[in-house]
Design a protein around this motif. Sequence first.
Motif, PDB file in Angstrom:
ATOM      1  N   LYS A  49       0.838  -1.203   0.000  1.00  0.00           N
ATOM      2  CA  LYS A  49       0.000   0.000   0.000  1.00  0.00           C
ATOM      3  C   LYS A  49       0.875   1.256   0.000  1.00  0.00           C
ATOM      4  CE  LYS A  49      -3.820   1.935   2.620  1.00  0.00           C
ATOM      5  NZ  LYS A  49      -4.504   1.888   3.927  1.00  0.00           N
ATOM      6  N   GLN A  50       1.879   1.220   0.847  1.00  0.00           N
ATOM      7  CA  GLN A  50       2.796   2.354   0.947  1.00  0.00           C
ATOM      8  C   GLN A  50       3.555   2.564  -0.361  1.00  0.00           C
ATOM      9  OE1 GLN A  50       5.820   1.651   3.992  1.00  0.00           O
ATOM     10  NE2 GLN A  50       7.276   2.760   2.684  1.00  0.00           N
ATOM     11  N   MET A  51       4.000   1.469  -0.999  1.00  0.00           N
ATOM     12  CA  MET A  51       4.749   1.598  -2.264  1.00  0.00           C
ATOM     13  C   MET A  51       3.841   2.023  -3.408  1.00  0.00           C
ATOM     14  SD  MET A  51       7.698  -1.310  -2.318  1.00  0.00           S
ATOM     15  CE  MET A  51       6.803  -2.692  -1.638  1.00  0.00           C
ATOM     16  N   GLN A  52       2.556   1.639  -3.331  1.00  0.00           N
ATOM     17  CA  GLN A  52       1.609   2.120  -4.335  1.00  0.00           C
ATOM     18  C   GLN A  52       1.431   3.633  -4.164  1.00  0.00           C
ATOM     19  OE1 GLN A  52      -2.280   0.279  -4.377  1.00  0.00           O
ATOM     20  NE2 GLN A  52      -2.925   1.474  -6.174  1.00  0.00           N
ATOM     21  N   ALA A  53       1.329   4.056  -2.914  1.00  0.00           N
ATOM     22  CA  ALA A  53       1.099   5.484  -2.638  1.00  0.00           C
ATOM     23  C   ALA A  53       2.262   6.343  -3.122  1.00  0.00           C
ATOM     24  CB  ALA A  53       0.860   5.681  -1.135  1.00  0.00           C
ATOM     25  N   ASP A  54       3.493   5.848  -2.974  1.00  0.00           N
ATOM     26  CA  ASP A  54       4.632   6.703  -3.369  1.00  0.00           C
ATOM     27  C   ASP A  54       5.133   6.398  -4.786  1.00  0.00           C
ATOM     28  OD1 ASP A  54       6.325   4.495  -3.272  1.00  0.00           O
ATOM     29  OD2 ASP A  54       7.207   5.023  -1.340  1.00  0.00           O
ATOM     30  N   GLY A  55       4.431   5.515  -5.505  1.00  0.00           N
ATOM     31  CA  GLY A  55       4.767   5.272  -6.912  1.00  0.00           C
ATOM     32  C   GLY A  55       5.880   4.266  -7.131  1.00  0.00           C
ATOM     33  N   THR A  56       6.395   3.659  -6.057  1.00  0.00           N
ATOM     34  CA  THR A  56       7.417   2.610  -6.222  1.00  0.00           C
ATOM     35  C   THR A  56       6.833   1.413  -6.963  1.00  0.00           C
ATOM     36  OG1 THR A  56       8.442   3.309  -4.156  1.00  0.00           O
ATOM     37  CG2 THR A  56       9.024   1.116  -4.956  1.00  0.00           C
ATOM     38  N   LEU A  57       5.567   1.124  -6.691  1.00  0.00           N
ATOM     39  CA  LEU A  57       4.883   0.033  -7.383  1.00  0.00           C
ATOM     40  C   LEU A  57       3.647   0.583  -8.079  1.00  0.00           C
ATOM     41  CD1 LEU A  57       4.849  -2.973  -4.852  1.00  0.00           C
ATOM     42  CD2 LEU A  57       6.464  -2.550  -6.718  1.00  0.00           C
ATOM     43  N   LEU A  58       3.467   0.148  -9.337  1.00  0.00           N
ATOM     44  CA  LEU A  58       2.278   0.524 -10.094  1.00  0.00           C
ATOM     45  C   LEU A  58       1.395  -0.712 -10.206  1.00  0.00           C
ATOM     46  CD1 LEU A  58       4.263   2.328 -12.939  1.00  0.00           C
ATOM     47  CD2 LEU A  58       3.177   3.405 -10.941  1.00  0.00           C
ATOM     48  N   PRO A  59       0.117  -0.576  -9.899  1.00  0.00           N
ATOM     49  CA  PRO A  59      -0.742  -1.752 -10.007  1.00  0.00           C
ATOM     50  C   PRO A  59      -0.920  -2.166 -11.464  1.00  0.00           C
ATOM     51  CG  PRO A  59      -2.036   0.197  -9.414  1.00  0.00           C
ATOM     52  CD  PRO A  59      -0.601   0.626  -9.447  1.00  0.00           C
ATOM     53  N   LEU A  60      -0.926  -3.471 -11.712  1.00  0.00           N
ATOM     54  CA  LEU A  60      -1.193  -3.979 -13.066  1.00  0.00           C
ATOM     55  C   LEU A  60      -2.661  -4.372 -13.164  1.00  0.00           C
ATOM     56  CD1 LEU A  60       2.138  -5.932 -13.477  1.00  0.00           C
ATOM     57  CD2 LEU A  60       1.367  -4.023 -14.931  1.00  0.00           C
ATOM     58  N   ASN A  61      -3.089  -4.726 -14.357  1.00  0.00           N
ATOM     59  CA  ASN A  61      -4.484  -5.099 -14.609  1.00  0.00           C
ATOM     60  C   ASN A  61      -4.951  -6.180 -13.621  1.00  0.00           C
ATOM     61  OD1 ASN A  61      -6.837  -6.357 -15.676  1.00  0.00           O
ATOM     62  ND2 ASN A  61      -6.385  -5.414 -17.668  1.00  0.00           N
ATOM     63  N   ALA A  62      -5.861  -5.807 -12.728  1.00  0.00           N
ATOM     64  CA  ALA A  62      -6.265  -6.705 -11.643  1.00  0.00           C
ATOM     65  C   ALA A  62      -7.170  -7.829 -12.127  1.00  0.00           C
ATOM     66  CB  ALA A  62      -6.941  -5.918 -10.525  1.00  0.00           C
ATOM     67  N   ASP A  63      -7.759  -7.676 -13.311  1.00  0.00           N
ATOM     68  CA  ASP A  63      -8.594  -8.762 -13.848  1.00  0.00           C
ATOM     69  C   ASP A  63      -7.724  -9.870 -14.424  1.00  0.00           C
ATOM     70  OD1 ASP A  63     -10.981  -7.418 -13.239  1.00  0.00           O
ATOM     71  OD2 ASP A  63     -10.770  -6.189 -15.057  1.00  0.00           O
ATOM     72  N   THR A  64      -6.694  -9.482 -15.193  1.00  0.00           N
ATOM     73  CA  THR A  64      -5.837 -10.491 -15.820  1.00  0.00           C
ATOM     74  C   THR A  64      -4.691 -10.919 -14.906  1.00  0.00           C
ATOM     75  OG1 THR A  64      -4.458  -8.780 -16.835  1.00  0.00           O
ATOM     76  CG2 THR A  64      -6.331  -9.586 -18.128  1.00  0.00           C
ATOM     77  N   HIS A  65      -4.204 -10.003 -14.043  1.00  0.00           N
ATOM     78  CA  HIS A  65      -3.036 -10.266 -13.196  1.00  0.00           C
ATOM     79  C   HIS A  65      -3.295  -9.819 -11.759  1.00  0.00           C
ATOM     80  CE1 HIS A  65      -1.336 -10.544 -17.236  1.00  0.00           C
ATOM     81  NE2 HIS A  65      -0.321 -11.197 -16.715  1.00  0.00           N
ATOM     82  N   PRO A  66      -4.210 -10.493 -11.053  1.00  0.00           N
ATOM     83  CA  PRO A  66      -4.540 -10.066  -9.694  1.00  0.00           C
ATOM     84  C   PRO A  66      -3.309 -10.074  -8.780  1.00  0.00           C
ATOM     85  CG  PRO A  66      -5.529 -12.221 -10.192  1.00  0.00           C
ATOM     86  CD  PRO A  66      -5.000 -11.677 -11.478  1.00  0.00           C
ATOM     87  N   GLY A  67      -3.238  -9.098  -7.910  1.00  0.00           N
ATOM     88  CA  GLY A  67      -2.153  -9.045  -6.925  1.00  0.00           C
ATOM     89  C   GLY A  67      -0.793  -8.778  -7.526  1.00  0.00           C
ATOM     90  N   SER A  68      -0.740  -8.228  -8.742  1.00  0.00           N
ATOM     91  CA  SER A  68       0.554  -8.057  -9.411  1.00  0.00           C
ATOM     92  C   SER A  68       0.899  -6.590  -9.621  1.00  0.00           C
ATOM     93  CB  SER A  68       0.545  -8.801 -10.746  1.00  0.00           C
ATOM     94  OG  SER A  68       0.358 -10.176 -10.511  1.00  0.00           O
ATOM     95  N   TRP A  69       2.194  -6.322  -9.649  1.00  0.00           N
ATOM     96  CA  TRP A  69       2.706  -4.959  -9.607  1.00  0.00           C
ATOM     97  C   TRP A  69       3.844  -4.779 -10.597  1.00  0.00           C
ATOM     98  CZ3 TRP A  69       0.077  -1.866  -6.181  1.00  0.00           C
ATOM     99  CH2 TRP A  69      -0.718  -2.534  -5.257  1.00  0.00           C
ATOM    100  N   LEU A  70       3.998  -3.541 -11.019  1.00  0.00           N
ATOM    101  CA  LEU A  70       5.141  -3.177 -11.866  1.00  0.00           C
ATOM    102  C   LEU A  70       6.042  -2.216 -11.104  1.00  0.00           C
ATOM    103  CD1 LEU A  70       6.733  -2.844 -14.535  1.00  0.00           C
ATOM    104  CD2 LEU A  70       5.106  -1.044 -15.165  1.00  0.00           C
ATOM    105  N   HIS A  71       7.322  -2.539 -11.081  1.00  0.00           N
ATOM    106  CA  HIS A  71       8.314  -1.611 -10.548  1.00  0.00           C
ATOM    107  C   HIS A  71       9.219  -1.183 -11.696  1.00  0.00           C
ATOM    108  CE1 HIS A  71      11.293   0.233  -7.957  1.00  0.00           C
ATOM    109  NE2 HIS A  71      12.229  -0.481  -8.536  1.00  0.00           N
TER     110      HIS A  71
END
Length: 592
Positions: A49-71
């Motif tokens: 949550k913290q890394m999403q908030a500061d842009g370290t992690l970008l959420p990926l398509n939650a329908d095709t790739h649930p729980g997955s992130w881009l750094h």
Amino acid sequence: MNAAIAPSNPSPSSLEALNDWVQSVAGLTRPDRIHWCDGSDAEYAALLKQMQADGTLLPLNADTHPGSWLHRSHPDDVARVEHLTFVCHENEEDAGPNNHWMAPAEAHAKIDALFDGCMRGRTMYVIPYCMGPIDSPLARCGVEITDSPYVVANMRIMTRMGADALARIEREESFVRGLHSIGELDPERRYIMHFPEELTIKSYGSGYGGNALLGKKCHALRIASHQARNEGWLAEHMLIVGIENPQGEVHYIAAAFPSACGKTNLAMLIPPESYRERGWKVWTVGDDICWMRPGADGRLYAINPEAGYFGVAPGTGANSNPNALASIQRDTIFTNVATTADNQPWWEGLDDRVPAKDWQGRDYKADNGPAAHPNSRFTVSAKQCPSYSPHAEAAQGVPISAIVFGGRRASLVPLVFEARDWTHGVLVGASMGSETTAAATGQVGVMRRDPMAMKPFCGYNFADYFAHWLSFDKPGAKLPKVFHVNWFRKGDGGKFLWPGFGDNLRVLEWMIGRVKGEAGAVDTPIGALPAVADLNLDGVELSDEAKEKLFAMDRQGWREELVSIGRYLEDYGTRMPRTLHAEQARILQGLS
Ligand code: TSX
Ligand code: MN
């Protein structure tokens, strides 16, 4: 959370040492907060949550790739930095010509100056971790201190991290200390330093996996290889795969390849249709690192010290590695891949869609080069692999039937051969390597030796390392057979002669047949080669040229190769075991 001391009853030994070290690191680096990682789901969720908030992690398509992130890493920080990686023994000779060396005192002074105050305003994370199944006698623990929450999240996937590891550390006498800071990400102020005699790692200025996830290359290979030598075991850059035949017997194979030979693909191999129909199965134990030691019965038993895969994304597709692709459909961290218009991760070799954004987040333009960085990665739990072995967590490890060395060799080297004995096998491992392919470097087809695929990862002098390997051949030992493979032999027209991928199982079947004393072979001075008829080739079409070149030993070519191997051994001077020189001479003699 945020407690400055470990949240459990201090014992007199390791926990006190750990607390003292954490306090001294905090004194040097001056973080605003200290967080002891417990490895819980809640902790992981809060980090994400913290890394999403500061842009370290970008959420990926939650329908095709649930729980997955881009750094997206800093564009100057995308790979290991061998020229800035040091192995700091007191004695330079102990590091060997295969390592960059700096005197420990000088190295500490240099890197501590960079660490001075570097965590001001940041949180310092203390990550207790275990390399290997938490209850395994072959496993070893460490603690990484880092100011990167991305490192914490990756370490949670790649190791057994948190409270259980801390409890084991409390019970044991020693643990590996790793200190990491991303610093300013300035390539001019970046060092990866190893102090094998102190079981210590210090890494500054890079957030990239191999430089920052200290459990992996730094601990499980460079430090562990040195520890293993002292303690009588082996820490190797090898995949571990189980091959189950239709009778239900499983043989485990450990295999070392230089980069770009498809280690992860072999670890997750899918048998050809005709093999699947008959009941053959392939079980993945590990894709990168193998720790092994002799058991009471004299056989070598192996564990995978890792709990996840930190795999190269480009080239991973439905044809090359369906198991890897299935593994990364959820709960995966992607680093430096491209994305499609609907925000799915994408890389070259995945499929023929056109990406929308490249790895730097720019609108994709073919002129800018590949969309995904060639070293882009996925981090995923090993458990998500459909072929994950039910014995991968076995505390005692799995018994190894065969050790395989390989390389990318367009000419000379046949598909497979078997070393005559352990000593010969060690020479085969010591002389392996790949011919360079990268046209960009202008050096195509130049032989780069990469002994046991450990060139960048052996934490001590290669000559001593080969001697350590040789030392396993002693009374009572029941050592695995050693083989060499080459999936990359080319014909005169420049085409690959062997189909590779799933069909490699045919070669593994022959090896197991050799182990059981059932498969045929032709003895040659370089080892035992299968005749064409010794391999099950039902369903593969091999040209006459392929049959000729994949199963033959070219005497004149091998004479030259053995001379070159002899020169290579000389590079290590008088520390090189005479046994290997003698073995090289024996084979050369056989060829004349
Ligand atoms: O991973 C590979 N393996 C091991 C698989 C279990 N690769 C990819 C290497 C880059 C990481 C291979 N590439 C292999 C291989 O066995 N063999 C080759 C060479 C090759 C490439 C394409 C074909 C055949 C061989 N295509 C066809 O024959 C149609
Ligand atoms: Mn590797």
